[in-house]
Design a protein around this motif. Structure first.
Motif, mmCIF file in Angstrom:
data_model
loop_
_atom_site.group_PDB
_atom_site.id
_atom_site.type_symbol
_atom_site.label_atom_id
_atom_site.label_comp_id
_atom_site.label_asym_id
_atom_site.label_seq_id
_atom_site.Cartn_x
_atom_site.Cartn_y
_atom_site.Cartn_z
ATOM 1 N N ARG A 458 0.852 -1.200 0.000
ATOM 2 C CA ARG A 458 0.000 0.000 0.000
ATOM 3 C C ARG A 458 0.884 1.245 0.000
ATOM 4 N NH1 ARG A 458 -3.609 1.838 -0.882
ATOM 5 N NH2 ARG A 458 -4.334 2.876 1.015
ATOM 6 N N PRO A 459 0.393 2.387 -0.457
ATOM 7 C CA PRO A 459 1.205 3.606 -0.420
ATOM 8 C C PRO A 459 1.741 3.926 0.975
ATOM 9 C CG PRO A 459 -0.720 3.960 -1.785
ATOM 10 C CD PRO A 459 -0.899 2.622 -1.144
ATOM 11 N N ASP A 460 0.996 3.525 2.026
ATOM 12 C CA ASP A 460 1.445 3.800 3.396
ATOM 13 C C ASP A 460 2.237 2.649 3.998
ATOM 14 O OD1 ASP A 460 0.366 6.389 3.623
ATOM 15 O OD2 ASP A 460 -1.640 5.562 3.978
ATOM 16 N N THR A 461 2.431 1.590 3.236
ATOM 17 C CA THR A 461 3.225 0.469 3.746
ATOM 18 C C THR A 461 4.670 0.920 3.959
ATOM 19 O OG1 THR A 461 1.836 -1.146 2.599
ATOM 20 C CG2 THR A 461 4.036 -1.868 3.244
ATOM 21 N N LEU A 462 5.238 0.557 5.121
ATOM 22 C CA LEU A 462 6.600 0.978 5.442
ATOM 23 C C LEU A 462 7.616 0.145 4.670
ATOM 24 C CD1 LEU A 462 6.272 1.477 9.281
ATOM 25 C CD2 LEU A 462 6.142 3.206 7.490
ATOM 26 N N ILE A 463 8.530 0.856 4.001
ATOM 27 C CA ILE A 463 9.609 0.212 3.233
ATOM 28 C C ILE A 463 10.937 0.742 3.757
ATOM 29 C CG2 ILE A 463 10.604 -0.157 0.944
ATOM 30 C CD1 ILE A 463 7.865 -1.412 1.238
ATOM 31 N N ASP A 464 11.883 -0.143 3.962
ATOM 32 C CA ASP A 464 13.184 0.228 4.504
ATOM 33 C C ASP A 464 13.996 1.017 3.481
ATOM 34 O OD1 ASP A 464 15.468 0.434 5.977
ATOM 35 O OD2 ASP A 464 15.962 -1.708 5.938
ATOM 36 N N ASP A 465 14.519 2.146 3.920
ATOM 37 C CA ASP A 465 15.384 2.974 3.073
ATOM 38 C C ASP A 465 16.854 2.785 3.440
ATOM 39 O OD1 ASP A 465 15.922 4.892 1.061
ATOM 40 O OD2 ASP A 465 16.076 6.475 2.559
ATOM 41 N N GLY A 466 17.133 1.773 4.273
ATOM 42 C CA GLY A 466 18.499 1.542 4.695
ATOM 43 C C GLY A 466 19.316 0.818 3.647
ATOM 44 N N PRO A 467 20.629 0.626 3.914
ATOM 45 C CA PRO A 467 21.507 -0.073 2.971
ATOM 46 C C PRO A 467 20.988 -1.479 2.678
ATOM 47 C CG PRO A 467 22.763 0.998 4.702
ATOM 48 C CD PRO A 467 21.336 1.068 5.133
ATOM 49 N N ILE A 468 21.194 -1.909 1.463
ATOM 50 C CA ILE A 468 20.785 -3.255 1.057
ATOM 51 C C ILE A 468 21.917 -4.228 1.364
ATOM 52 C CG2 ILE A 468 20.240 -4.711 -0.947
ATOM 53 C CD1 ILE A 468 18.785 -2.327 -2.144
ATOM 54 N N SER A 469 21.588 -5.263 2.035
ATOM 55 C CA SER A 469 22.602 -6.238 2.430
ATOM 56 C C SER A 469 22.732 -7.325 1.368
ATOM 57 C CB SER A 469 22.240 -6.861 3.784
ATOM 58 O OG SER A 469 20.975 -7.510 3.702
ATOM 59 N N ARG A 470 23.879 -7.992 1.396
ATOM 60 C CA ARG A 470 24.158 -9.061 0.439
ATOM 61 C C ARG A 470 23.118 -10.168 0.565
ATOM 62 N NH1 ARG A 470 28.748 -11.091 -2.365
ATOM 63 N NH2 ARG A 470 28.543 -13.311 -2.823
ATOM 64 N N THR A 504 17.007 2.552 -2.972
ATOM 65 C CA THR A 504 16.941 1.377 -2.100
ATOM 66 C C THR A 504 15.500 0.948 -1.872
ATOM 67 O OG1 THR A 504 17.053 2.871 -0.185
ATOM 68 C CG2 THR A 504 19.107 1.864 -0.928
ATOM 69 N N MET A 505 14.607 1.902 -1.664
ATOM 70 C CA MET A 505 13.210 1.582 -1.453
ATOM 71 C C MET A 505 12.586 1.011 -2.731
ATOM 72 S SD MET A 505 11.972 4.822 0.876
ATOM 73 C CE MET A 505 10.326 4.178 1.137
ATOM 74 N N SER A 506 12.933 1.582 -3.870
ATOM 75 C CA SER A 506 12.355 1.114 -5.136
ATOM 76 C C SER A 506 12.774 -0.317 -5.430
ATOM 77 C CB SER A 506 12.799 2.036 -6.278
ATOM 78 O OG SER A 506 12.369 3.367 -6.052
ATOM 79 N N VAL A 507 14.037 -0.641 -5.139
ATOM 80 C CA VAL A 507 14.508 -2.007 -5.354
ATOM 81 C C VAL A 507 13.779 -2.967 -4.417
ATOM 82 C CG1 VAL A 507 16.507 -3.539 -5.124
ATOM 83 C CG2 VAL A 507 16.745 -1.329 -6.284
ATOM 84 N N ARG A 508 13.569 -2.547 -3.179
ATOM 85 C CA ARG A 508 12.876 -3.420 -2.231
ATOM 86 C C ARG A 508 11.417 -3.628 -2.620
ATOM 87 N NH1 ARG A 508 16.567 -0.853 1.863
ATOM 88 N NH2 ARG A 508 17.757 -2.600 2.770
ATOM 89 N N VAL A 509 10.776 -2.571 -3.135
ATOM 90 C CA VAL A 509 9.393 -2.715 -3.608
ATOM 91 C C VAL A 509 9.350 -3.708 -4.774
ATOM 92 C CG1 VAL A 509 7.490 -1.528 -4.782
ATOM 93 C CG2 VAL A 509 8.601 -0.450 -2.825
ATOM 94 N N GLY A 510 10.287 -3.567 -5.723
ATOM 95 C CA GLY A 510 10.341 -4.502 -6.844
ATOM 96 C C GLY A 510 10.621 -5.919 -6.396
#
Length: 808
Positions: A458-470, A504-510
């Motif tokens: 959802r648009p309000d769903t929390l997505i991590d903007d932190g570093p992406i780990s291996r 980082t957030m866009s990659v996690r959403v994908g």
């Protein structure tokens, strides 16, 4: 005295007389009877001989010496006439009236955009031609046109006489009908083994036979009409109407006497006598025709003298060049997909397109104006268009100056209103709007979020903007992209990730949606090239055309519905009959590309991008209507994008160099592409393509959701203070049993107190955007290609973070 016996030798009637008679019969041969076949075959000779037989021998012999060859010539002439009549039979007389003419292309307002295919002519009636020209062409080419049957034998006789006396071919033996035959058919000589003169005679006799066939098929008025529409006037011009417009910029019915005589005069040598090449020769031919018109009684001498004194006003040189157009190039391509080649090449069609020439013109002007402004900046180190134009002709190569492309599409029809494939189609034929495939960068991110929303985010769903780990991102190996500002945040609403274009957030959403889901969405919304199934594609590390981007973005204002883009609205034949689309069909095809709710949700976020995101400069540039859109700037400022829309129109703009390289320092999409978009949209709004606000007819359902998972909230979500109430589009409402997996209800004690472990392990709350200040544009980080490893899992090279100074 006794009477003589009849057999008495002394008697005149006796035996002696019979003997002489017998001798005559022996010395003179008996005449054989003439056979019926000989009579039929040689009856002209027999009649001729019978007629001259009473004459004395001294007259009879010379008459036979002259008459027999003449009769033999008549036989040969009849035989040849039959031979050439048979050779002329296969020629289809209908072809005389079939003339490939230019197909006229109109915009949606009825304005002529240009002409394509066929031949450069307009077919008109004799009544639409000035009478002075009719008189001029008859005086010049065929004064006995209305009295001969296809061949002017008087003119032929004069030509033979002149040829015999002067040893050269005379003028005037070819009639209008014979010229029409020659121009209508490829009349080839059959006597190929003979000398060129014999071959030419053979072709001329065939032309004569075809001319008689034309005369027997068409009336004189029709023959004259076909001749006037078919004749060649130089410079690829055919027909009197096109000749009149080409040379004098007027219709054939408005030709003056002087202009009529000039056009009639140059027919015999249109390239040699063209007023564009040698005005003195053209005037000489005009005067010759005027003198002939006087001698043949078509005009009076004083009229001719007045016409000779009339100055010749021809089309100025700067208006003689046919300018190409990227819109016409696109129309040609679509026409080839719709019609068969035969129908296209014959021409004569009337095509109504979806193009609005006013928006098209503004898009062309706005793009070139913005890029000229960039080229004038101090320190600009690429070739400029002005410098390229200043090069000598022999030094010019493919332009290397800054280019761009624009495509504008009507949302609710898919009608293409404007298509600009570069700065000038005469200088570069490469249509960047259709053929140019460039890395799309952040303009693709909305479709990643679209796939995410279709998958339950959802648009309000929390997505991590932190570093992406291996290993966090499936298939990415050690790849861990950075944000353009080099910074990381905590958990933020998904909408913030799109508004701020967080990598980082866009990659996690994908990643949550899945690479297959994102690829399916890309294909469904209109990207023709399949998206590479690599995590780098989430950040737009693949190529598409401006045309594809514009069409894909229409799903946002249309709440998920996509109309296949179209440039052609209607096609009529030369008789005005609609040949496409078929009766009852619509040229516009629509389908639901993605779900309504997710498309509407992304559209809401893109609206915020234009008010407080990377495209917030829209208002300061002069456009204050409701709109949505997304900027994009690829690594090292190689590509600058903006794709956006109002309720009426979607428009995409790309700016860059044909050979990808840095354009200018800080060459963001908001700097290079957005100003062009604004000019196009301002013009469209003034023309009635109103931006009435981005509204929706969706049904909404109020439900309690979890902020971290986007699922239905449980008691655990309530206890973790992550539950919230929202009005959700009906097609995005989670199922009754689709509960949050992050906060199971059993974790809540009976007394309702939240265990310490639960609160301590809870992800941080969303970090809302604390102010309304605009978010400056971003530069995409470099996204290398995936490198396969032995295990078969693609490992993507580590991206180099962009310094903070470039992270705007």
């Amino acid at each position: 005295m006794p009477k003589s016996s009849p057999k008495d030798p002394g008697s005149p009637t006796g035996k002696f007389s019979d003997k002489r008679s017998s001798n005559r019969k022996k010395t003179e041969p008996a005449r054989k009877p003439v056979g019926l076949g000989s009579v039929i075959l040689f009856w002209p000779f027999l009649i001729f001989h019978g007629l001259i037989s009473p004459l004395p021998k001294f007259l009879r012999v010379p008459i036979r010496l002259l008459g027999d060859p003449l009769i033999a010539g008549l036989y040969a002439g009849l035989a040849m006439a039959g031979f050439y009549f048979v050779r002329a039979r296969p020629y289809d007389m209908a072809k005389v009236a079939e003339m490939p003419e230019r197909t006229v292309v109109f915009d949606r307002r009825g304005e002529e955009l240009g002409r394509i295919h066929g031949e450069k002519r307009d077919v008109i009636k004799v009544s639409e031609v000035a009478q002075d020209f009719i008189f001029a062409i008859l005086a010049r080419e065929d004064k006995r046109f209305y009295t001969h049957g296809g061949v002017d034998w008087i003119g032929v006789g004069r030509a033979v006489k002149e040829n015999f006396v002067r040893g050269g071919a005379a003028q005037g033996a070819s009639t209008l009908t014979m010229q029409l035959a020659r121009n209508s058919f490829a009349l080839k000589a059959s006597l190929l083994d003979f000398s060129p003169k014999i071959q030419e005679l053979d072709r001329k006799l065939l032309e004569t036979a075809v001319s008689y066939r034309i005369e027997s098929t068409y009336s004189k008025e029709e023959i004259l009409q076909h001749y006037l529409n078919r004749i060649f006037w130089g410079h690829q011009v055919r027909g009197i109407e096109e000749a009149s417009r080409t040379y004098f910029e007027k219709s054939a019915k408005d030709l003056t006497l002087s202009e009529s005589a000039l056009l009639a005069g140059i027919v015999r040598g249109p390239n040699a006598f063209s007023p564009f090449k040698d005005i003195d020769k053209a005037i000489r031919e005009r005067n010759t025709v005027l003198d002939r018109m006087v001698s043949e009684g078509f005009i009076k001498a004083d009229q001719a003298e007045a016409a000779k004194k009339e100055p010749i006003s021809i089309r100025p040189e700067w208006r003689r060049i046919f300018h190409d157009s990227y819109a016409m190039d696109a129309i040609r391509r679509e026409l080839e997909r719709i019609l068969e080649e035969e129908n296209i090449e014959l021409g004569g069609l009337q095509i109504t397109t979806t193009i609005d020439h006013l928006i098209q013109k503004k898009a062309e002007e706005a793009l070139d104006a913005k890029l000229r402004e960039i080229e004038r900046r101090p320190g600009y180190d690429h070739q400029t268009r002005a410098a390229w134009n200043a090069l000598p002709i022999d030094k010019k190569t493919q332009p290397q100056y800054l280019q761009g492309s624009v495509v504008a599409i009507e949302n609710l029809t898919g009608a293409v209103l404007a298509i600009v494939g570069g700065r000038n189609a005469d200088e570069s034929k490469f249509n960047r709007a259709l053929q140019g495939k460039r890395q799309i960068g952040s303009v693709f991110k909305p479709f990643v979020y679209l796939a995410g929303f279709e998958s339950g985010i959802r648009p309000d769903t929390l997505i991590d903007d932190g570093p992406i780990s291996r290993g966090e991102i499936r298939g990415a190996g050690a790849w861990h992209p950075h944000n353009s500002d080099g910074k990381f945040g905590g958990y933020l609403p998904a909408s913030t990730g799109l508004i701020r274009s967080r990598n980082t957030m866009s990659v996690r959403v994908g990643n949550r949606a899945g690479i297959d889901k994102v690829a399916d969405v890309a294909l469904s919304v209109g990207f023709e090239t399949p998206m590479p199934k690599l995590p780098t594609s989430f950040l737009g590390a693949w190529e598409a055309s401006t045309y594809e981007v514009a069409s894909a973005y229409t799903v946002f204002p249309n709440c998920g519905v996509r109309y296949a883009p179209r440039l052609i609205k209607e096609i009529r034949d030369r008789n005005g009959n609609v040949v496409w689309p078929e009766k009852g069909d619509s040229p516009y095809i629509s389908y639901e590309a993605v779900s309504k709710g997710p498309a509407w949700s992304v559209s809401n976020i893109l609206h915020e991008v234009t008010t407080r995101g990377t495209a917030a400069a829209i208002k300061s540039l002069g456009f204050n209507k409701d709109c949505g859109g997304k900027t994009g700037t690829t690594n090292d400022y190689k590509d600058a994008w903006f794709a956006g829309y109002t309720s009426s129109i979607t428009c995409a703009v790309w700016v860059g160099l044909d050979t990808p390289k840095k354009t200018i320092e800080k060459g963001y999409g908001a700097t290079l592409a957005l100003p062009v978009w604004v000019e196009v949209m301002k013009t469209a709004d003034k023309l009635g393509y109103k931006a009435e606000g981005l509204k929706s007819q969706l049904s909404f359902v109020e439900c309690r959701l979890c902020r971290s998972s986007g699922k239905r909230a449980t008691a655990g979500c309530e206890a973790a203070q992550e539950a919230y109430t929202d009005n959700v589009p009906k097609d995005m409402v989670p199922a009754e049993n689709d509960l949050c997996p992050d906060h199971p209800a059993k974790a809540i004690p009976l007394d309702g107190e939240v265990p310490e472990a639960t609160t301590s392990n809870r992800p941080p709350k969303a970090q809302p955007v604390s102010d309304d200040s605009p978010i400056l544009d971003e530069e995409e980080i470099e996204i290398p290609k995936a490198i396969p490893v032995d295990e078969g899992e693609p490992v993507i090279q580590k991206a180099i973070p962009v310094p903070e100074s470039q992270g705007r």
